[in-house]
Design a protein around this motif. Sequence first.
Motif, PDB file in Angstrom:
ATOM      1  N   ASP A 129       0.829  -1.203   0.000  1.00  0.00           N
ATOM      2  CA  ASP A 129       0.000   0.000   0.000  1.00  0.00           C
ATOM      3  C   ASP A 129       0.863   1.253   0.000  1.00  0.00           C
ATOM      4  N   ILE A 130       1.909   1.241   0.830  1.00  0.00           N
ATOM      5  CA  ILE A 130       2.791   2.397   0.923  1.00  0.00           C
ATOM      6  C   ILE A 130       3.474   2.640  -0.429  1.00  0.00           C
ATOM      7  N   ALA A 131       3.906   1.558  -1.088  1.00  0.00           N
ATOM      8  CA  ALA A 131       4.525   1.690  -2.403  1.00  0.00           C
ATOM      9  C   ALA A 131       3.515   2.166  -3.444  1.00  0.00           C
ATOM     10  N   ARG A 132       2.317   1.593  -3.439  1.00  0.00           N
ATOM     11  CA  ARG A 132       1.303   1.944  -4.439  1.00  0.00           C
ATOM     12  C   ARG A 132       0.896   3.411  -4.342  1.00  0.00           C
ATOM     13  N   LEU A 133       0.777   3.920  -3.131  1.00  0.00           N
ATOM     14  CA  LEU A 133       0.351   5.292  -2.926  1.00  0.00           C
ATOM     15  C   LEU A 133       1.504   6.293  -3.005  1.00  0.00           C
ATOM     16  N   ARG A 134       2.719   5.778  -3.277  1.00  0.00           N
ATOM     17  CA  ARG A 134       3.903   6.634  -3.406  1.00  0.00           C
ATOM     18  C   ARG A 134       4.198   7.377  -2.095  1.00  0.00           C
ATOM     19  N   PHE A 135       3.872   6.736  -0.973  1.00  0.00           N
ATOM     20  CA  PHE A 135       4.268   7.296   0.316  1.00  0.00           C
ATOM     21  C   PHE A 135       5.760   7.027   0.519  1.00  0.00           C
ATOM     22  N   ASP A 136       6.310   7.620   1.556  1.00  0.00           N
ATOM     23  CA  ASP A 136       7.763   7.682   1.668  1.00  0.00           C
ATOM     24  C   ASP A 136       8.369   6.742   2.701  1.00  0.00           C
ATOM     25  N   ALA A 137       7.575   6.237   3.630  1.00  0.00           N
ATOM     26  CA  ALA A 137       8.103   5.387   4.699  1.00  0.00           C
ATOM     27  C   ALA A 137       6.936   4.740   5.431  1.00  0.00           C
ATOM     28  N   GLY A 138       7.279   3.781   6.280  1.00  0.00           N
ATOM     29  CA  GLY A 138       6.284   3.153   7.146  1.00  0.00           C
ATOM     30  C   GLY A 138       6.763   3.185   8.584  1.00  0.00           C
ATOM     31  N   LYS A 139       5.855   2.856   9.478  1.00  0.00           N
ATOM     32  CA  LYS A 139       6.179   2.811  10.905  1.00  0.00           C
ATOM     33  C   LYS A 139       5.450   1.644  11.542  1.00  0.00           C
ATOM     34  N   LEU A 140       6.144   0.934  12.448  1.00  0.00           N
ATOM     35  CA  LEU A 140       5.472  -0.110  13.213  1.00  0.00           C
ATOM     36  C   LEU A 140       5.822   0.032  14.690  1.00  0.00           C
ATOM     37  N   LEU A 141       4.895  -0.437  15.523  1.00  0.00           N
ATOM     38  CA  LEU A 141       5.051  -0.417  16.975  1.00  0.00           C
ATOM     39  C   LEU A 141       5.340  -1.829  17.455  1.00  0.00           C
TER      40      LEU A 141
END
Length: 298
Positions: free
Chosen positions: A133-145
């Motif tokens: 999803d992050i790649a498809r939407l051209r977002f820049d990074a992810g975060k996990l807890l």
Amino acid sequence: MSLTISSIPDLTAVRARHPEAIAEAAARRERRPLIGDSGRLMIVAADHPARGALGVGDRRLAMANRADLLERLCTALSRPGVDGVLATADVLEDLLLLGVLENKVVMGSMNRGGLAGAAFEMDDRFTGHRAEDIARLRFDAGKLLLRIDYDDPGSLATMEASARAVDAMASRGLPLFVEPFISRRIEGRVRNDLSAEAVTRSVAIASGLGGTSAYTWLKLPVTHDPDDMAEVLETSTLPVVLLGGDIGGSAADQAAAYERWRKALRLPTVQGMVVGRSLLYPAEGGVEQAVDTAVGLL
């Protein structure tokens, strides 16, 4: 389709009639490098509501009003020195439609299944953004807890899922910010241990997740004694951002937090900050003042 969104009713109307507008806004968004000219990173966090964590200080539902939250986020993102935002899909998509994510770092929040106060809180499943999803939407990074309770088997499931998320993000060349804690239940509530030893252990565990750490960042709390942070950060060479969290309901608490951040930001592996409630809902003053003060620390 070109859209101008100016109000909450407009957002709902677009979602109801033109849901494809979200993907279109993501496709045309102007992007920027993760680290800009300042060499530092200042991200505003707003992923708390998806975990049912709506409280700020003694205001139990402070983050429940979406119009108010979006207004605060838009104000924060407009301030000089603010690089971007961390949030879940619903919030990021509202901000996309509002047009305030141009040339900003956009970070998707990946696991929000460990609902605040739930019996299954430590089994923090990935119910938010996936790497694809992050790649498809051209977002820049992810975060996990990643909260680890040695007495709760749910932590192992979270750890395994986190490792696979590290792999999935790295395979796409996307940075992943891992927020680790050693946690335990006290009178039925999950509490994070901010002692130097506990934070050190969490850093060691998080740094080793997955088949590569090439794209892994750490998102860390400042220890109870900020003078301990230098030794804590000797545990890893991974780049670090400091997290803010709920710092309390008084101006004195807020001032004390700023001082802790100021000391920790001098350390060599610390690249910036990811701060949410304490800037969006400050104990004293407005959002502009709180954000500008935090940016000034960098």
